[in-house]
Design a protein around this motif. Structure first.
Motif, PDB file in Angstrom:
ATOM      1  N   SER A 145       7.866  25.890   6.831  1.00  0.00           N
ATOM      2  CA  SER A 145       8.114  27.185   6.194  1.00  0.00           C
ATOM      3  C   SER A 145       9.142  27.992   6.984  1.00  0.00           C
ATOM      4  CB  SER A 145       6.822  27.981   6.024  1.00  0.00           C
ATOM      5  OG  SER A 145       6.266  28.295   7.275  1.00  0.00           O
ATOM      6  N   SER A 146       9.149  27.852   8.289  1.00  0.00           N
ATOM      7  CA  SER A 146      10.146  28.510   9.122  1.00  0.00           C
ATOM      8  C   SER A 146      11.532  27.929   8.862  1.00  0.00           C
ATOM      9  CB  SER A 146       9.784  28.358  10.599  1.00  0.00           C
ATOM     10  OG  SER A 146      10.792  28.894  11.405  1.00  0.00           O
ATOM     11  N   TYR A 170      17.147  29.925   3.592  1.00  0.00           N
ATOM     12  CA  TYR A 170      17.410  31.093   2.743  1.00  0.00           C
ATOM     13  C   TYR A 170      18.273  32.107   3.470  1.00  0.00           C
ATOM     14  CZ  TYR A 170      14.116  29.568  -0.814  1.00  0.00           C
ATOM     15  OH  TYR A 170      13.483  28.872  -1.798  1.00  0.00           O
ATOM     16  N   LYS A 171      17.966  32.368   4.742  1.00  0.00           N
ATOM     17  CA  LYS A 171      18.759  33.333   5.510  1.00  0.00           C
ATOM     18  C   LYS A 171      20.215  32.896   5.594  1.00  0.00           C
ATOM     19  CE  LYS A 171      14.920  34.990   8.310  1.00  0.00           C
ATOM     20  NZ  LYS A 171      14.284  34.961   9.621  1.00  0.00           N
ATOM     21  N   ARG A 172      20.444  31.602   5.825  1.00  0.00           N
ATOM     22  CA  ARG A 172      21.821  31.096   5.894  1.00  0.00           C
ATOM     23  C   ARG A 172      22.510  31.191   4.531  1.00  0.00           C
ATOM     24  NH1 ARG A 172      19.358  27.105   9.012  1.00  0.00           N
ATOM     25  NH2 ARG A 172      19.622  25.542   7.372  1.00  0.00           N
ATOM     26  N   GLN A 173      21.776  30.882   3.460  1.00  0.00           N
ATOM     27  CA  GLN A 173      22.357  30.971   2.118  1.00  0.00           C
ATOM     28  C   GLN A 173      22.730  32.407   1.785  1.00  0.00           C
ATOM     29  OE1 GLN A 173      19.174  29.134  -0.092  1.00  0.00           O
ATOM     30  NE2 GLN A 173      20.131  27.111   0.000  1.00  0.00           N
TER      31      GLN A 173
END
Length: 135
Positions: A3-4, A10-13
């Motif tokens: 999950s991390s 998502y943060k990179r996207q």
């Protein structure tokens, strides 16, 4: 943990998308979620964006499977007018095509029966859907 790792993706996207939009407040970014399934990725992406970025984002979710209509409608309603669900699949041409459900995974479907065997080794039909071309 997985999950991390997913959160990092998502943060990179989101960071990549924000950098593409740049500082120009009139810039609009378009995201295509082809094969949106139940829309989890789209919802997570939209909630991960800063409000200022979300306002400048247009998200189109392509998903022909009727069983996901309610989930995708909820996401569309939550983020409208910036999100739209198109109940079609992306394909090379307009056509009718049978989707096949993956054995052991009720969320994966493919137009290719060779890769989607059922318990007996044969294709497992899911539904027929009208397909459309993005080109």
């Amino acid at each position: 943990s997985s999950s991390s790792a997913a959160s990092d993706v998502y943060k990179r996207q989101v960071a990549a998308f924000e950098s593409c939009l740049g500082a120009d407040p009139s810039a609009i970014g378009v995201v295509l979620d082809v094969g949106a399934n139940d829309g989890r990725w789209s919802a997570k992406l939209m909630t991960s964006m800063a409000a200022s970025v979300r306002r400048r984002t247009r998200l189109l979710m392509f998903e022909p499977q009727p069983r996901f209509v309610n989930a995708l409608a909820a996401i569309t309603n939550r983020f409208e007018p910036n999100v739209l669900h198109l109940p079609v699949a992306a394909w090379t041409r307009a056509a009718n095509l049978t989707f096949h459900l993956a054995f052991g995974n009720s969320e994966t479907a493919s137009p290719c029966p060779r890769k989607m065997p059922d318990a007996s080794g044969g294709p497992r039909p899911l539904q027929s859907a009208q397909l459309t071309s993005l080109g």
